[in-house]
Design an enzyme around this catalytic site. Structure first.
Site, PDB file in Angstrom:
ATOM      1  N   THR A 125       0.825  -1.206   0.000  1.00 49.79           N
ATOM      2  CA  THR A 125       0.000   0.000   0.000  1.00 49.79           C
ATOM      3  C   THR A 125       0.866   1.266   0.000  1.00 49.79           C
ATOM      4  O   THR A 125       2.012   1.229   0.459  1.00 49.79           O
ATOM      5  CB  THR A 125      -0.896  -0.015   1.263  1.00 49.79           C
ATOM      6  OG1 THR A 125      -1.405   1.281   1.494  1.00 49.79           O
ATOM      7  CG2 THR A 125      -0.128  -0.421   2.504  1.00 49.79           C
ATOM      8  N   ASP A 126       0.278   2.358  -0.464  1.00 45.29           N
ATOM      9  CA  ASP A 126       0.992   3.648  -0.400  1.00 45.29           C
ATOM     10  C   ASP A 126       1.071   4.173   1.034  1.00 45.29           C
ATOM     11  O   ASP A 126       1.820   5.111   1.317  1.00 45.29           O
ATOM     12  CB  ASP A 126       0.318   4.691  -1.318  1.00 45.29           C
ATOM     13  CG  ASP A 126      -1.147   4.960  -0.982  1.00 45.29           C
ATOM     14  OD1 ASP A 126      -1.712   4.293  -0.092  1.00 45.29           O
ATOM     15  OD2 ASP A 126      -1.738   5.849  -1.635  1.00 45.29           O
ATOM     16  N   GLU A 127       0.284   3.546   1.950  1.00 45.12           N
ATOM     17  CA  GLU A 127       0.250   4.051   3.324  1.00 45.12           C
ATOM     18  C   GLU A 127       1.581   3.855   4.043  1.00 45.12           C
ATOM     19  O   GLU A 127       1.838   4.495   5.063  1.00 45.12           O
ATOM     20  CB  GLU A 127      -0.886   3.384   4.111  1.00 45.12           C
ATOM     21  CG  GLU A 127      -2.230   3.682   3.483  1.00 45.12           C
ATOM     22  CD  GLU A 127      -3.419   3.249   4.314  1.00 45.12           C
ATOM     23  OE1 GLU A 127      -3.325   3.254   5.548  1.00 45.12           O
ATOM     24  OE2 GLU A 127      -4.440   2.908   3.710  1.00 45.12           O
ATOM     25  N   TYR A 151      -1.544  -0.612  11.065  1.00 48.78           N
ATOM     26  CA  TYR A 151      -1.713  -1.280   9.762  1.00 48.78           C
ATOM     27  C   TYR A 151      -0.542  -0.953   8.835  1.00 48.78           C
ATOM     28  O   TYR A 151       0.129  -1.855   8.316  1.00 48.78           O
ATOM     29  CB  TYR A 151      -3.036  -0.852   9.104  1.00 48.78           C
ATOM     30  CG  TYR A 151      -3.109  -1.181   7.616  1.00 48.78           C
ATOM     31  CD1 TYR A 151      -3.171  -2.496   7.177  1.00 48.78           C
ATOM     32  CD2 TYR A 151      -3.093  -0.163   6.652  1.00 48.78           C
ATOM     33  CE1 TYR A 151      -3.218  -2.800   5.815  1.00 48.78           C
ATOM     34  CE2 TYR A 151      -3.148  -0.469   5.294  1.00 48.78           C
ATOM     35  CZ  TYR A 151      -3.209  -1.786   4.884  1.00 48.78           C
ATOM     36  OH  TYR A 151      -3.245  -2.088   3.543  1.00 48.78           O
TER      37      TYR A 151
HETATM   38  N1  LIG Z   1      -8.145  -2.248  -0.190  1.00 49.56           N
HETATM   39  C1  LIG Z   1      -7.294  -1.305  -0.571  1.00 49.56           C
HETATM   40  O1  LIG Z   1      -7.690  -0.180  -0.880  1.00 49.56           O
HETATM   41  C2  LIG Z   1      -5.810  -1.614  -0.662  1.00 49.56           C
HETATM   42  C3  LIG Z   1      -4.948  -0.672  -1.220  1.00 49.56           C
HETATM   43  C4  LIG Z   1      -3.587  -0.982  -1.360  1.00 49.56           C
HETATM   44  C5  LIG Z   1      -3.119  -2.216  -0.936  1.00 49.56           C
HETATM   45  N2  LIG Z   1      -3.977  -3.107  -0.369  1.00 49.56           N
HETATM   46  C6  LIG Z   1      -3.438  -4.422   0.030  1.00 49.56           C
HETATM   47  O2  LIG Z   1      -4.065  -5.372  -0.817  1.00 49.56           O
HETATM   48  C7  LIG Z   1      -4.200  -6.620  -0.144  1.00 49.56           C
HETATM   49  C8  LIG Z   1      -5.645  -7.086  -0.210  1.00 49.56           C
HETATM   50  O3  LIG Z   1      -6.480  -6.093   0.385  1.00 49.56           O
HETATM   51  P1  LIG Z   1      -8.073  -6.286   0.451  1.00 49.56           P
HETATM   52  O4  LIG Z   1      -8.648  -4.947   0.580  1.00 49.56           O
HETATM   53  O5  LIG Z   1      -8.483  -7.203  -0.640  1.00 49.56           O
HETATM   54  O6  LIG Z   1      -8.212  -7.058   1.854  1.00 49.56           O
HETATM   55  P2  LIG Z   1      -9.474  -7.808   2.459  1.00 49.56           P
HETATM   56  O7  LIG Z   1      -9.461  -7.480   3.918  1.00 49.56           O
HETATM   57  O8  LIG Z   1     -10.701  -7.539   1.669  1.00 49.56           O
HETATM   58  O9  LIG Z   1      -9.134  -9.361   2.247  1.00 49.56           O
HETATM   59  C9  LIG Z   1      -8.096  -9.996   2.921  1.00 49.56           C
HETATM   60  C10 LIG Z   1      -8.210 -11.507   2.689  1.00 49.56           C
HETATM   61  O10 LIG Z   1      -7.076 -12.123   3.328  1.00 49.56           O
HETATM   62  C11 LIG Z   1      -7.532 -13.274   4.046  1.00 49.56           C
HETATM   63  N3  LIG Z   1      -6.618 -13.486   5.184  1.00 49.56           N
HETATM   64  C12 LIG Z   1      -6.454 -12.665   6.272  1.00 49.56           C
HETATM   65  N4  LIG Z   1      -5.556 -13.211   7.108  1.00 49.56           N
HETATM   66  C13 LIG Z   1      -5.117 -14.370   6.534  1.00 49.56           C
HETATM   67  C14 LIG Z   1      -4.173 -15.361   6.919  1.00 49.56           C
HETATM   68  N5  LIG Z   1      -3.505 -15.275   8.078  1.00 49.56           N
HETATM   69  N6  LIG Z   1      -3.957 -16.400   6.081  1.00 49.56           N
HETATM   70  C15 LIG Z   1      -4.651 -16.507   4.904  1.00 49.56           C
HETATM   71  N7  LIG Z   1      -5.573 -15.610   4.504  1.00 49.56           N
HETATM   72  C16 LIG Z   1      -5.801 -14.551   5.312  1.00 49.56           C
HETATM   73  C17 LIG Z   1      -8.939 -12.904   4.508  1.00 49.56           C
HETATM   74  O11 LIG Z   1      -9.702 -14.064   4.826  1.00 49.56           O
HETATM   75  C18 LIG Z   1      -9.476 -12.127   3.313  1.00 49.56           C
HETATM   76  O12 LIG Z   1     -10.086 -13.003   2.381  1.00 49.56           O
HETATM   77  C19 LIG Z   1      -3.706  -6.375   1.291  1.00 49.56           C
HETATM   78  O13 LIG Z   1      -2.391  -6.838   1.374  1.00 49.56           O
HETATM   79  C20 LIG Z   1      -3.757  -4.870   1.454  1.00 49.56           C
HETATM   80  O14 LIG Z   1      -2.787  -4.414   2.363  1.00 49.56           O
HETATM   81  C21 LIG Z   1      -5.314  -2.846  -0.227  1.00 49.56           C
END
Ligand SMILES: NC(=O)c1ccc[n+]([C@@H]2O[C@H](COP(=O)([O-])OP(=O)(O)OC[C@H]3O[C@@H](n4cnc5c(N)ncnc54)[C@H](O)[C@@H]3O)[C@@H](O)[C@H]2O)c1
Length: 319
Positions: A125-127, A151
């Site tokens: 993430t950009d965060e 986070y």
């Molecule tokens: N949502 C955003 O805007 C955003 C932006 C930039 C980066 N990201 C990154 O993208 C990735 C996905 O984000 P998202 O929004 O889809 O998240 P989300 O919270 O919607 O989904 C996370 C998934 O990971 C699974 N999970 C959690 N802990 C786990 C573990 N210990 N073992 C196996 N599976 C596990 C959960 O069951 C869930 O299905 C993350 O790494 C996040 O940091 C998200």
């Protein structure tokens, strides 16, 4: 047949990515490895149940032995790592699980990647770069890490571990740092789905502070296209910043939602700001652009489609 293990594929971005890959490629087999936390939605990928190129495996990324067994048995060639605890508000209430999953879980995967000499892509993430002032230059791949929430600190730690494994053990990895995603399949705890569903439930949109905080919004399908590009054209060992080139403040988003949903502006309610709320994220994505990336989604169109998706979901229609 390319064999890819996706972690966290029942979450928002992982599920959109699996849909994207099956739409784009005929010769791909996907193993979706997910712990099924509160953030997972098995309905997101119901359409692939029974498809011979799709396999769901319930597992924790911290379970090294099981993950190792899955990778070995299925002759996995690539891991794309989405699994994470992803909600900043939760990380303020309970930071421990963020370290367990985002830091130790990533470490466990890195040891598998090293052991089996896999191609690895780490989603971040950009965060991790911290917070910008209104007139600061956007972040890019050379920006210093300065995470501000539990986070972002856990994601920053995971990025550092990936970089250290590239440098020390020569693993074949890339990293991407992306702005805020929006689009279908997102958990209703996050700003855009929560605001839309609050309106649908007859409640107000709740905005922290004055709503001045700015994020760089990208449609999740554009994020998926960028990951695909990095996977196939990115240089091993490199980091790429991903941007929708679309900076919007939270209050602008809320105003767009009430306008598009044709309800009064009075439905926006301001609440006490959360602690340590970053003011602004913005990204310079010229490195990714040099690989040929262009976001396709115009924000208003993407937001309208997202509203339609949550309306159907709210009405219980199949989506
Ligand atoms: N949502 C955003 O805007 C955003 C932006 C930039 C980066 N990201 C990154 O993208 C990735 C996905 O984000 P998202 O929004 O889809 O998240 P989300 O919270 O919607 O989904 C996370 C998934 O990971 C699974 N999970 C959690 N802990 C786990 C573990 N210990 N073992 C196996 N599976 C596990 C959960 O069951 C869930 O299905 C993350 O790494 C996040 O940091 C998200």
């Amino acid at each position: 047949m390319e064999k890819i293990l996706v972690t966290g594929g029942l979450g928002f971005i992982g599920a959109n990515f699996i849909k994207y890959m099956f739409r784009k490629y005929k010769d791909v087999e996907i193993f979706n490895y997910d712990k099924v936390t509160y953030a997972a939605n098995p309905d997101n990928l119901k359409e692939f149940e029974g498809k011979k190129e799709y396999h769901f495996i319930k597992g924790d990324i911290n379970n090294f032995e099981f993950l190792d067994y899955v990778v070995n048995k299925n002759k996995i060639g690539t891991i794309i790592h989405f699994a994470a605890e992803s909600h900043v508000d939760n990380s303020i209430k309970n930071p421990n699980v963020f370290v367990e999953t985002n830091v130790l879980g990533t470490m466990s995967i890195l040891n598998i990647v090293k052991r089996h000499n896999l191609r690895f892509h780490h989603i971040s993430t950009d965060e991790v770069f911290g917070s910008l002032g209104f007139s600061d230059k956007p972040f890019d791949e050379t920006s210093c890490y300065d995470p501000k929430s539990p986070y972002s600190a856990s994601k920053a730690a995971s990025d550092h571990l990936v970089r250290s494994y590239i440098n020390t053990f020569g693993i074949k990895a890339t990293i991407s740092n992306c702005g805020n995603n929006y689009g279908p399949l997102q958990h209703e705890e996050k700003l855009i789905p929560k605001s839309i569903t609050n309106i649908l439930k007859g409640e107000n949109i709740l905005i922290y502070g004055k709503g001045e905080n700015i994020r760089d919004w990208i449609h999740v399908q554009d994020h998926c296209r960028a990951i695909d590009l990095i996977l196939h054209k990115g240089k091993i060992g490199e980091t790429y910043c991903i941007s929708g080139r679309n900076e919007k403040s939270n209050i602008e988003i809320a105003r767009m939602i009430v306008r598009l949903m044709k309800v009064s502006q009075n439905r926006i309610e301001f609440i006490k700001d959360r602690p340590g709320h970053d003011l602004r994220y913005a990204i310079n994505d010229s490195k990714l652009r040099s690989l040929g990336f262009e976001p396709k989604y115009d924000f208003e169109t993407g937001l309208k489609e997202t509203i339609e998706y949550y309306k159907k979901k709210h009405q219980g229609e199949s989506i």
